[in-house]
Scaffold this motif. Structure first.
Motif, PDB file in Angstrom:
ATOM      1  N   UNK A   1      19.120  12.431  13.243  1.00 37.45           N
ATOM      2  CA  UNK A   1      17.755  12.675  12.837  1.00 37.45           C
ATOM      3  C   UNK A   1      17.733  13.612  11.635  1.00 37.45           C
ATOM      4  N   UNK A   2      16.930  13.295  10.654  1.00 36.45           N
ATOM      5  CA  UNK A   2      16.837  14.095   9.447  1.00 36.45           C
ATOM      6  C   UNK A   2      15.755  15.153   9.594  1.00 36.45           C
ATOM      7  N   UNK A   3      16.117  16.398   9.264  1.00 38.16           N
ATOM      8  CA  UNK A   3      15.118  17.460   9.158  1.00 38.16           C
ATOM      9  C   UNK A   3      14.767  17.606   7.684  1.00 38.16           C
ATOM     10  N   UNK A   4      13.476  17.604   7.366  1.00 33.97           N
ATOM     11  CA  UNK A   4      13.043  17.630   5.974  1.00 33.97           C
ATOM     12  C   UNK A   4      12.067  18.776   5.737  1.00 33.97           C
ATOM     13  N   UNK A   5      12.302  19.503   4.645  1.00 35.83           N
ATOM     14  CA  UNK A   5      11.362  20.507   4.166  1.00 35.83           C
ATOM     15  C   UNK A   5      10.902  20.095   2.777  1.00 35.83           C
ATOM     16  N   UNK A   6       9.622  20.203   2.528  1.00 35.66           N
ATOM     17  CA  UNK A   6       9.078  19.902   1.213  1.00 35.66           C
ATOM     18  C   UNK A   6       8.538  21.200   0.618  1.00 35.66           C
ATOM     19  N   UNK A   7       9.206  21.676  -0.417  1.00 34.43           N
ATOM     20  CA  UNK A   7       8.775  22.856  -1.148  1.00 34.43           C
ATOM     21  C   UNK A   7       8.028  22.404  -2.401  1.00 34.43           C
ATOM     22  N   UNK A   8       7.520  23.338  -3.161  1.00 36.48           N
ATOM     23  CA  UNK A   8       6.756  22.978  -4.357  1.00 36.48           C
ATOM     24  C   UNK A   8       7.580  22.144  -5.331  1.00 36.48           C
ATOM     25  N   UNK A   9       8.837  22.534  -5.538  1.00 38.83           N
ATOM     26  CA  UNK A   9       9.679  21.874  -6.540  1.00 38.83           C
ATOM     27  C   UNK A   9      10.846  21.102  -5.943  1.00 38.83           C
ATOM     28  N   UNK A  10      11.156  21.335  -4.688  1.00 42.66           N
ATOM     29  CA  UNK A  10      12.396  20.836  -4.097  1.00 42.66           C
ATOM     30  C   UNK A  10      12.136  20.296  -2.703  1.00 42.66           C
ATOM     31  N   UNK A  11      12.816  19.201  -2.366  1.00 47.52           N
ATOM     32  CA  UNK A  11      12.868  18.720  -0.990  1.00 47.52           C
ATOM     33  C   UNK A  11      14.272  18.975  -0.451  1.00 47.52           C
ATOM     34  N   UNK A  12      14.349  19.416   0.797  1.00 50.43           N
ATOM     35  CA  UNK A  12      15.620  19.696   1.455  1.00 50.43           C
ATOM     36  C   UNK A  12      15.705  18.828   2.701  1.00 50.43           C
ATOM     37  N   UNK A  13      16.695  17.954   2.733  1.00 55.45           N
ATOM     38  CA  UNK A  13      16.931  17.119   3.909  1.00 55.45           C
ATOM     39  C   UNK A  13      18.251  17.544   4.542  1.00 55.45           C
TER      40      UNK A  13
END
Length: 212
Positions: free
Chosen positions: A1-13
């Motif tokens: 399962x992928x954990x995803x964070x969406x920041x203003x400039x960057x996505x982190x999976x």
């Protein structure tokens, strides 16, 4: 399962792969779709699917250090995507010997890596291996995200093979991470759950005293 964070400039999976549950992190520049993978650790099919969950392209793979569990998928991922392989200079030859992948970018403390319109700071953290590196991304508002490989975890620094190596790693982590960045800095380690520098900072004296 992928954990995803969406920041203003960057996505982190983030995904965990392989028998040692290694964390692999896909960083995506939201402005132009450039992507960088931190540690092609294992399960190349899962990591290639992760790339597709982003924008489908992969510009670079940064291997945080030379240990085999962090690079088992490197050859496959680079072969399929054509991504540039990068690693700490003092671990580069060992990684090439293990994978037959040429490290095209040898990283040193203080280097900067471009990810589309973003910049990642390279931080050398010697001790777990001679060429271990961390990456730091700083949000426009100032909060920092640290990808530390096996050099810093919740509860302590990474494993070392001698008292001298422990001292080297502890000193680097103290000076180059804790002395430089604030308590809200998020830490993304090579295994297990994340933490913040603020959660770990009160325990630094305890870590030094115990020697691990």
């Amino acid at each position: 399962m992928t954990e995803t964070q969406v920041l203003d400039e960057l996505e982190i999976r983030q995904v965990a792969v392989g028998p040692m549950d290694n964390n692999a992190y896909l960083l995506t520049c939201r402005a132009d779709g450039s992507q960088l993978l931190v540690d092609a650790a294992d399960d190349p099919d899962r990591l290639l699917a992760l790339v597709q969950e982003g924008t489908g392209r992969l510009d670079a793979v940064v291997t945080t250090h030379r240990h085999p569990d962090h690079l088992r998928a490197l050859a496959s991922v680079v072969a399929v995507t054509g991504a540039t392989a990068a690693a700490g200079a003092d671990d580069a030859e060992a990684i090439t010997e293990a994978t037959d992948i040429r490290i095209r970018r040898r990283l040193h403390d203080g280097d900067r890596l471009a990810l589309g319109e973003l910049v990642l700071d390279v931080i050398g953290l010697r001790g777990h291996t001679p060429g271990s590196v961390a990456l730091a991304y700083t949000e426009p508002g100032g909060r920092v995200h640290l990808f530390t490989g096996d050099s810093l975890f919740p509860g302590g620094v990474g494993a070392t093979q001698s008292p001298e190596a422990f001292t080297r790693l502890f000193d680097d982590v103290s000076a180059r991470l804790f002395d430089r960045f604030g308590d809200d800095t998020r830490v993304y380690p090579g295994h297990g759950r994340g933490t913040t520098l603020g959660a770990e900072r009160p325990h630094l004296a305890e870590w030094r005293a115990r020697g691990w």
